[in-house]
Scaffold this motif. Structure first.
Motif, PDB file in Angstrom:
ATOM      1  N   PRO A  92       0.831  -1.212   0.000  1.00 30.13           N
ATOM      2  CA  PRO A  92       0.000   0.000   0.000  1.00 30.13           C
ATOM      3  C   PRO A  92       0.860   1.253   0.000  1.00 30.13           C
ATOM      4  O   PRO A  92       1.961   1.264   0.550  1.00 30.13           O
ATOM      5  CB  PRO A  92      -0.798  -0.125   1.305  1.00 30.13           C
ATOM      6  N   ARG A  93       0.364   2.289  -0.633  1.00 33.52           N
ATOM      7  CA  ARG A  93       1.102   3.557  -0.677  1.00 33.52           C
ATOM      8  C   ARG A  93       0.173   4.690  -0.293  1.00 33.52           C
ATOM      9  O   ARG A  93      -0.926   4.828  -0.840  1.00 33.52           O
ATOM     10  CB  ARG A  93       1.669   3.817  -2.068  1.00 33.52           C
ATOM     11  N   LEU A  94       0.629   5.507   0.620  1.00 35.63           N
ATOM     12  CA  LEU A  94      -0.177   6.629   1.084  1.00 35.63           C
ATOM     13  C   LEU A  94      -0.615   7.546  -0.056  1.00 35.63           C
ATOM     14  O   LEU A  94      -1.807   7.903  -0.121  1.00 35.63           O
ATOM     15  CB  LEU A  94       0.593   7.409   2.148  1.00 35.63           C
ATOM     16  N   PRO A  95       0.252   7.976  -0.967  1.00 35.39           N
ATOM     17  CA  PRO A  95      -0.220   8.886  -2.019  1.00 35.39           C
ATOM     18  C   PRO A  95      -1.287   8.267  -2.913  1.00 35.39           C
ATOM     19  O   PRO A  95      -2.217   8.968  -3.343  1.00 35.39           O
ATOM     20  CB  PRO A  95       1.049   9.229  -2.804  1.00 35.39           C
ATOM     21  N   GLU A  96      -1.191   6.982  -3.198  1.00 35.87           N
ATOM     22  CA  GLU A  96      -2.218   6.336  -4.016  1.00 35.87           C
ATOM     23  C   GLU A  96      -3.555   6.302  -3.290  1.00 35.87           C
ATOM     24  O   GLU A  96      -4.619   6.538  -3.891  1.00 35.87           O
ATOM     25  CB  GLU A  96      -1.779   4.917  -4.387  1.00 35.87           C
ATOM     26  N   LEU A  97      -3.519   5.999  -2.000  1.00 35.82           N
ATOM     27  CA  LEU A  97      -4.752   5.969  -1.228  1.00 35.82           C
ATOM     28  C   LEU A  97      -5.370   7.359  -1.124  1.00 35.82           C
ATOM     29  O   LEU A  97      -6.601   7.514  -1.181  1.00 35.82           O
ATOM     30  CB  LEU A  97      -4.489   5.391   0.161  1.00 35.82           C
ATOM     31  N   LEU A  98      -4.533   8.366  -0.993  1.00 35.41           N
ATOM     32  CA  LEU A  98      -5.055   9.725  -0.935  1.00 35.41           C
ATOM     33  C   LEU A  98      -5.591  10.173  -2.289  1.00 35.41           C
ATOM     34  O   LEU A  98      -6.605  10.888  -2.365  1.00 35.41           O
ATOM     35  CB  LEU A  98      -3.967  10.679  -0.446  1.00 35.41           C
ATOM     36  N   GLN A  99      -4.940   9.768  -3.356  1.00 31.97           N
ATOM     37  CA  GLN A  99      -5.486  10.043  -4.683  1.00 31.97           C
ATOM     38  C   GLN A  99      -6.882   9.458  -4.805  1.00 31.97           C
ATOM     39  O   GLN A  99      -7.807  10.109  -5.304  1.00 31.97           O
ATOM     40  CB  GLN A  99      -4.593   9.440  -5.770  1.00 31.97           C
ATOM     41  N   GLY A 100      -7.030   8.229  -4.337  1.00 32.49           N
ATOM     42  CA  GLY A 100      -8.325   7.582  -4.398  1.00 32.49           C
ATOM     43  C   GLY A 100      -9.381   8.281  -3.562  1.00 32.49           C
ATOM     44  O   GLY A 100     -10.578   8.139  -3.810  1.00 32.49           O
ATOM     45  N   ALA A 101      -8.933   9.040  -2.563  1.00 32.18           N
ATOM     46  CA  ALA A 101      -9.854   9.788  -1.714  1.00 32.18           C
ATOM     47  C   ALA A 101     -10.077  11.202  -2.219  1.00 32.18           C
ATOM     48  O   ALA A 101     -10.665  12.028  -1.518  1.00 32.18           O
ATOM     49  CB  ALA A 101      -9.310   9.832  -0.285  1.00 32.18           C
ATOM     50  N   GLY A 102      -9.618  11.503  -3.430  1.00 31.22           N
ATOM     51  CA  GLY A 102      -9.871  12.799  -4.021  1.00 31.22           C
ATOM     52  C   GLY A 102      -8.793  13.829  -3.821  1.00 31.22           C
ATOM     53  O   GLY A 102      -8.973  14.996  -4.178  1.00 31.22           O
ATOM     54  N   TYR A 103      -7.663  13.459  -3.266  1.00 31.99           N
ATOM     55  CA  TYR A 103      -6.590  14.411  -3.002  1.00 31.99           C
ATOM     56  C   TYR A 103      -5.762  14.692  -4.246  1.00 31.99           C
ATOM     57  O   TYR A 103      -5.541  13.805  -5.084  1.00 31.99           O
ATOM     58  CB  TYR A 103      -5.655  13.867  -1.916  1.00 31.99           C
ATOM     59  N   LEU A 354      -4.116   8.290   7.642  1.00 33.46           N
ATOM     60  CA  LEU A 354      -5.370   7.687   7.200  1.00 33.46           C
ATOM     61  C   LEU A 354      -6.393   7.651   8.324  1.00 33.46           C
ATOM     62  O   LEU A 354      -7.592   7.892   8.101  1.00 33.46           O
ATOM     63  CB  LEU A 354      -5.106   6.278   6.660  1.00 33.46           C
ATOM     64  N   ASP A 355      -5.946   7.363   9.528  1.00 31.68           N
ATOM     65  CA  ASP A 355      -6.854   7.349  10.675  1.00 31.68           C
ATOM     66  C   ASP A 355      -7.441   8.739  10.912  1.00 31.68           C
ATOM     67  O   ASP A 355      -8.641   8.899  11.194  1.00 31.68           O
ATOM     68  CB  ASP A 355      -6.102   6.862  11.911  1.00 31.68           C
ATOM     69  N   ALA A 356      -6.607   9.771  10.798  1.00 32.51           N
ATOM     70  CA  ALA A 356      -7.089  11.138  11.002  1.00 32.51           C
ATOM     71  C   ALA A 356      -8.134  11.526   9.961  1.00 32.51           C
ATOM     72  O   ALA A 356      -9.011  12.351  10.236  1.00 32.51           O
ATOM     73  CB  ALA A 356      -5.915  12.110  10.955  1.00 32.51           C
ATOM     74  N   LEU A 357      -8.061  10.918   8.778  1.00 33.82           N
ATOM     75  CA  LEU A 357      -9.012  11.210   7.712  1.00 33.82           C
ATOM     76  C   LEU A 357     -10.254  10.332   7.773  1.00 33.82           C
ATOM     77  O   LEU A 357     -11.144  10.465   6.927  1.00 33.82           O
ATOM     78  CB  LEU A 357      -8.340  11.021   6.346  1.00 33.82           C
ATOM     79  N   GLY A 358     -10.320   9.434   8.751  1.00 34.32           N
ATOM     80  CA  GLY A 358     -11.431   8.500   8.805  1.00 34.32           C
ATOM     81  C   GLY A 358     -11.292   7.345   7.839  1.00 34.32           C
ATOM     82  O   GLY A 358     -12.278   6.685   7.502  1.00 34.32           O
ATOM     83  N   LEU A 359     -10.083   7.090   7.386  1.00 33.38           N
ATOM     84  CA  LEU A 359      -9.808   6.016   6.426  1.00 33.38           C
ATOM     85  C   LEU A 359      -8.954   4.917   7.046  1.00 33.38           C
ATOM     86  O   LEU A 359      -8.146   4.293   6.373  1.00 33.38           O
ATOM     87  CB  LEU A 359      -9.094   6.587   5.194  1.00 33.38           C
ATOM     88  N   ALA A 360      -9.134   4.676   8.328  1.00 31.10           N
ATOM     89  CA  ALA A 360      -8.291   3.711   9.029  1.00 31.10           C
ATOM     90  C   ALA A 360      -8.376   2.323   8.419  1.00 31.10           C
ATOM     91  O   ALA A 360      -7.408   1.553   8.473  1.00 31.10           O
ATOM     92  CB  ALA A 360      -8.671   3.662  10.508  1.00 31.10           C
ATOM     93  N   ASP A 361      -9.521   1.986   7.830  1.00 30.20           N
ATOM     94  CA  ASP A 361      -9.650   0.651   7.242  1.00 30.20           C
ATOM     95  C   ASP A 361      -8.689   0.447   6.089  1.00 30.20           C
ATOM     96  O   ASP A 361      -8.296  -0.683   5.778  1.00 30.20           O
ATOM     97  CB  ASP A 361     -11.085   0.424   6.765  1.00 30.20           C
ATOM     98  N   GLN A 362      -8.258   1.545   5.446  1.00 31.66           N
ATOM     99  CA  GLN A 362      -7.333   1.415   4.327  1.00 31.66           C
ATOM    100  C   GLN A 362      -5.896   1.209   4.784  1.00 31.66           C
ATOM    101  O   GLN A 362      -5.008   0.979   3.958  1.00 31.66           O
ATOM    102  CB  GLN A 362      -7.444   2.642   3.428  1.00 31.66           C
ATOM    103  N   ALA A 363      -5.657   1.304   6.073  1.00 37.77           N
ATOM    104  CA  ALA A 363      -4.323   1.032   6.617  1.00 37.77           C
ATOM    105  C   ALA A 363      -4.213  -0.381   7.168  1.00 37.77           C
ATOM    106  O   ALA A 363      -3.181  -0.722   7.742  1.00 37.77           O
ATOM    107  CB  ALA A 363      -3.999   2.035   7.715  1.00 37.77           C
ATOM    108  N   ARG A 364      -5.237  -1.186   6.975  1.00 41.88           N
ATOM    109  CA  ARG A 364      -5.236  -2.508   7.606  1.00 41.88           C
ATOM    110  C   ARG A 364      -4.140  -3.422   7.066  1.00 41.88           C
ATOM    111  O   ARG A 364      -3.731  -4.372   7.754  1.00 41.88           O
ATOM    112  CB  ARG A 364      -6.600  -3.175   7.432  1.00 41.88           C
ATOM    113  N   THR A 365      -3.656  -3.169   5.854  1.00 44.59           N
ATOM    114  CA  THR A 365      -2.580  -4.007   5.306  1.00 44.59           C
ATOM    115  C   THR A 365      -1.204  -3.418   5.563  1.00 44.59           C
ATOM    116  O   THR A 365      -0.203  -3.954   5.076  1.00 44.59           O
ATOM    117  CB  THR A 365      -2.775  -4.210   3.795  1.00 44.59           C
ATOM    118  N   MET A 366      -1.126  -2.320   6.307  1.00 39.58           N
ATOM    119  CA  MET A 366       0.159  -1.736   6.646  1.00 39.58           C
ATOM    120  C   MET A 366       0.690  -2.347   7.934  1.00 39.58           C
ATOM    121  O   MET A 366      -0.076  -2.766   8.802  1.00 39.58           O
ATOM    122  CB  MET A 366       0.027  -0.213   6.804  1.00 39.58           C
TER     123      MET A 366
END
Length: 532
Positions: A92-103, A354-366
């Motif tokens: 998993p990569r933080l920038p990709e996950l944030l891109q997916g969240a509209g960043y 991710l937790d601060a953004l309410g996306l903690a579930d996307q960190a489950r594989t980290m």
């Protein structure tokens, strides 16, 4: 994977600013006596700002640490461990996950070890390899001395971008994203593209599209050349040969020489601190500061002979493993702020964001953990911090496990540990080890390094296999008490093996080792800084 920002947490921009080779104990907010860091000290004292007093790096040199920061995984898991590894593993990569969240996402890097050609650009809308900027070769300091780092290298010219150059490009990028308050634009606009290639959705009826900016400042990495006006601690009585160049480190002969290195290093810190202050001031003037999650970290520390070594890339003693980690949370998150003593690692940055953004579930594989529980309740989400450093298969593998009280260091024999246990490598016998050395010695530059500094390699071969330090009684790690505490050694060695096994499970996702495709500018800088 959800591609929309949650409705409950506040919308926020994210600034992740990494300062290369910044050790924690040279900052005022970590107890240093010199005024090297007034901006960082003020940031740490703000409401909603948290200073992690015990944060640690997962390696002792840049490239594996950068991949850990972005992936939330450890070096043996994400596969960026040696000089030849690319950041291509399916983690998993933080920038990709944030891109997916509209960043909107952008990065500015000053060093080839964190570059687009090595695979670090994935997930970024824009990635600027600043050390390649031809303008900087004409207006910035260059180094043409052999670097004293993991190895000595041939002389080459290296462009050294400054933190003010990072600011310039970062502010240009923010301005390009929107003339009204940088990342805020008025009216409708298309969504971004998430990691799967699908359009990322915007929060309903919202004119705000937040940004993620990842900045990597080279100061105060060696060579230690404080810009004019920042050599604050020069001793006018010093008449030695230490000028801050990487080559001059080899000429250290006295405590006065060592102190001169520290003085120059501290000057570099005061410079990058001031430049960070300019960047934060721009965010304030644009109205973005209060709504921005700001993370400041060092990627590893820097040694000044405390255990016989200088700079970094060696055993994970506190001077190179302990790093600063400051996080300023937006007021809407309700963080009180202050110091947190829980063990933290740089692998925890991505899960915390991710937790601060309410996306903690996307960190489950980290592998990292969110630090928000520790921030809110002073709980301790981890019992140990880990580190692995191995520059190549011909080098020993340097491991560390650190708890609140104990530091355990283990030196494994040279070998390819990418997906193997220590037993498997050891069972390959002396032949594999000698073969690794033979491959290195076919490179004439390796022979040159060995001849120039044989004691460096001799010390590596003579290092004790297991070291244990009681940090409560011996914070400077001077007394190896492994023989006196065999049960502690066994416990920490077991924990280390369990950690390595977990990393190997991640490593099965993908494994690519190659240095092909590196352009000449990247190769030149990495050679000059001592990494290739």
């Amino acid at each position: 994977m959800s591609t929309c920002l949650p409705s409950s947490p506040p919308l926020m921009n994210i600034l992740l600013y990494v300062i290369d080779a910044l050790r924690a104990d040279h900052l005022g907010c970590y107890g240093y006596g010199r005024a090297t860091s007034p901006v960082l000290d003020a940031l740490a004292a703000e409401p909603g700002a948290v200073r992690f007093s015990r944060a640690f790096s997962p390696a002792t040199w840049t490239k594996p640490v950068a991949a850990s920061i972005l992936s939330g995984c450890y070096p043996p898991a994400h596969g960026v461990r040696s000089r030849n590894d690319l950041f291509v593993r399916a983690v998993p990569r933080l920038p990709e996950l944030l891109q997916g969240a509209g960043y909107r996402t952008a990065a500015v890097s000053t060093i080839g070890n964190v570059s687009s050609v090595l695979g670090f650009a994935a997930g970024f809308d824009a990635f600027v390899d600043l050390y390649k900027d031809p303008e900087l070769a004409r207006c910035r300091e260059v180094s043409n001395s052999g670097a004293w780092k993991l190895y000595f290298e041939q002389d080459t010219t290296v462009v050294l971008p400054l933190a003010e150059d990072v600011n310039r490009v970062a502010l240009q990028q923010l301005a390009a994203w929107g003339q009204h308050g940088f990342g805020r634009e008025i009216g409708d606009h298309p969504g971004g593209i998430n990691s799967s290639g699908a359009p990322a959705c915007q929060p309903a009826n919202s004119p705000i599209r937040p940004w993620f900016l990842f900045l990597w400042a080279l100061d105060p990495h060696d060579p230690y050349y404080p810009p004019p006006g920042y050599d604050h601690w020069r001793d006018p009585a010093y008449a030695g040969k230490i000028d801050g160049s990487a080559e001059s480190v080899r000429r250290v002969r006295s405590e006065a020489d060592v102190q001169r290195l520290r003085d120059l290093y501290d000057g570099e810190i005061s410079y990058v601190d001031a430049q960070l202050g300019h960047l934060l001031a721009e965010l304030r003037s644009s109205g973005q500061y209060d709504d921005t999650l700001i993370i400041i970290a060092g990627d590893h520390g820097e040694a000044f002979g405390e255990h016989g070594d200088f700079v970094h890339g060696h055993l994970a003693y506190e001077e190179v493993m302990h790093v600063p980690l400051l996080i300023k949370f937006p007021a809407a998150l309700g963080v009180v702020g202050g110091a947190v003593d829980a063990l933290a690692q740089l692998t925890d940055i991505a899960p915390t964001v991710l937790d601060a953004l309410g996306l903690a579930d996307q960190a489950r594989t980290m592998q990292g953990v969110s630090l928000l529980p520790a921030v809110h309740t002073q709980s301790h989400p981890r019992v140990a911090a880990f580190s692995e450093t191995q520059a190549s298969a011909a080098n020993q593998r340097l491991l560390a496990a650190r708890t609140e009280r104990w530091k355990y260091l283990r030196v494994d024999a040279p070998g390819e540990y990418g997906g193997a246990t220590v037993e498997a490598v050891q069972s390959a016998g002396l032949g594999q080890r000698l073969g690794g050395y033979a491959r290195q010695l076919t490179n004439p530059e390796m022979v040159k390094r060995l001849l120039r500094n044989p004691m460096f390699y001799l010390r590596r071969q003579m290092a004790q296999h297991q070291m244990l330090f009681d940090l409560a009684a011996d914070p400077d790690e001077r007394r190896n008490v492994a023989a006196q505490h065999p049960a502690v050694v066994a416990e920490l060695d077991t924990a280390l093996e369990a950690w390595l096994a977990d990393c190997r499970a991640y490593a099965r996702l993908s494994d690519t080792h190659s240095a092909t495709g590196l352009d000449e500018a990247t190769l030149a800088q990495l050679h000059g800084l001592g990494y290739l």
